[in-house]
Design a protein around this motif. Structure first.
Motif, mmCIF file in Angstrom:
data_model
loop_
_atom_site.group_PDB
_atom_site.id
_atom_site.type_symbol
_atom_site.label_atom_id
_atom_site.label_comp_id
_atom_site.label_asym_id
_atom_site.label_seq_id
_atom_site.Cartn_x
_atom_site.Cartn_y
_atom_site.Cartn_z
ATOM 1 N N ALA A 159 -0.066 -12.067 9.927
ATOM 2 C CA ALA A 159 -1.176 -11.448 10.245
ATOM 3 C C ALA A 159 -0.806 -10.433 11.809
ATOM 4 N N ILE A 160 -0.139 -11.704 12.523
ATOM 5 C CA ILE A 160 0.782 -10.537 13.537
ATOM 6 C C ILE A 160 1.270 -9.766 13.098
ATOM 7 N N LYS A 161 2.620 -9.961 12.146
ATOM 8 C CA LYS A 161 3.236 -8.762 11.686
ATOM 9 C C LYS A 161 2.503 -7.751 10.976
ATOM 10 N N TYR A 162 1.060 -7.789 10.439
ATOM 11 C CA TYR A 162 0.657 -7.031 9.359
ATOM 12 C C TYR A 162 0.077 -6.316 10.329
ATOM 13 N N ALA A 163 -0.599 -6.485 11.588
ATOM 14 C CA ALA A 163 -1.426 -6.174 12.774
ATOM 15 C C ALA A 163 0.017 -5.033 13.928
ATOM 16 N N THR A 203 -0.215 -0.931 14.360
ATOM 17 C CA THR A 203 0.084 -0.717 15.498
ATOM 18 C C THR A 203 1.382 0.564 15.752
ATOM 19 N N GLY A 204 1.700 0.865 14.935
ATOM 20 C CA GLY A 204 3.051 1.034 14.598
ATOM 21 C C GLY A 204 4.458 0.943 15.049
ATOM 22 N N HIS A 205 4.748 -0.629 14.812
ATOM 23 C CA HIS A 205 6.015 -0.872 15.450
ATOM 24 C C HIS A 205 6.845 -0.542 13.903
ATOM 25 N N ARG A 206 7.224 0.342 13.193
ATOM 26 C CA ARG A 206 8.685 0.939 12.049
ATOM 27 C C ARG A 206 9.633 -0.719 11.869
ATOM 28 N N VAL A 228 8.779 -3.889 12.542
ATOM 29 C CA VAL A 228 8.154 -4.507 11.429
ATOM 30 C C VAL A 228 8.071 -4.744 9.973
ATOM 31 N N GLN A 229 7.850 -3.020 10.024
ATOM 32 C CA GLN A 229 7.734 -2.730 8.347
ATOM 33 C C GLN A 229 9.050 -2.870 7.453
ATOM 34 N N GLN A 230 10.099 -2.291 8.199
ATOM 35 C CA GLN A 230 10.899 -2.787 7.310
ATOM 36 C C GLN A 230 11.291 -4.238 7.199
ATOM 37 N N GLU A 231 11.349 -5.183 8.261
ATOM 38 C CA GLU A 231 11.415 -6.878 7.763
ATOM 39 C C GLU A 231 10.172 -7.274 7.020
ATOM 40 N N LEU A 232 9.284 -6.448 7.171
ATOM 41 C CA LEU A 232 9.021 -7.063 6.186
ATOM 42 C C LEU A 232 8.909 -6.682 4.124
ATOM 43 N N GLU A 233 9.465 -5.646 4.403
ATOM 44 C CA GLU A 233 10.274 -5.604 3.499
ATOM 45 C C GLU A 233 11.290 -6.161 2.724
#
Length: 189
Positions: free
Chosen positions: A162-166, A170-173, A175-180
């Protein structure tokens, strides 16, 4: 947000460690399973009982522990079953919204309810030192405790997700790469 992301990364490391422990327990499970089969057939051949219910129960206890410990690891790596005929076509922000809302509205409450519903029976099992009804069986309280452990680990990982989705919302690119990256197959060596 940086403090929350550090917390999420700490939870991720915990889930990784527990997942790797479960992988090693799989090797132990295979060894015990091999022993159980070999002891049964060799015992029949020589007319001796070389195995017992405790070995058979130990095998399914370890299997259960592996199953329970993998919940958080699977959530971390996004290998949960998903009917994604729509989800796969959505953009990153829309996926993050759906994942965030699903985690906050369904997964986290489910974990809390799971802990709440199982704590009394588990404590009762410890109080009585519940044993298997089979002759030579193992105590049931320790394995029942892993139900709470599994829900607790899953709850922690759900909070981290949930923290990573938030963060994605909020624009933390990064984190998006980390999730991928977390969703790609993992090298277990």
């Amino acid at each position: 947000m940086n403090v929350l992301l550090r917390l999420a990364h700490g939870i991720d490391r915990l889930s990784e460690g527990v997942g790797k422990l479960a992988i090693y327990l799989t090797l132990l499970l295979i060894g015990i399973g091999f022993y159980n089969v070999a002891a049964r057939y060799i015992g029949r051949f020589i007319g001796q009982n070389l195995s017992s219910n405790s070995w058979i129960e130990l095998q399914w206890y370890i299997y259960s522990v592996i199953f329970f410990l993998m919940f958080a690891y699977n959530l971390r790596h996004d290998v949960n079953v998903r009917v994604d005929f729509l989800y796969a076509k959505w953009g990153v922000r829309r996926k993050a919204w759906i994942d965030f809302l699903g985690t906050m509205l369904f997964l986290i409450p489910f974990c809390i309810m799971g802990i709440w519903a199982t704590i009394t029976p588990v404590l009762f099992s410890w109080r009585l030192w519940e044993m298997s009804p089979d002759p030579g069986g193992l105590p049931r309280a320790p394995i029942k405790t892993f139900i709470i452990v599994a829900f607790g680990l899953l709850l922690l990982q759900a909070i981290a997700q949930a923290i990573k989705y938030a963060a994605v919302l909020t624009g933390h690119r990064e984190v998006q790469q980390e999730l991928e990256q977390a969703a790609t197959p993992v090298d277990l060596s």
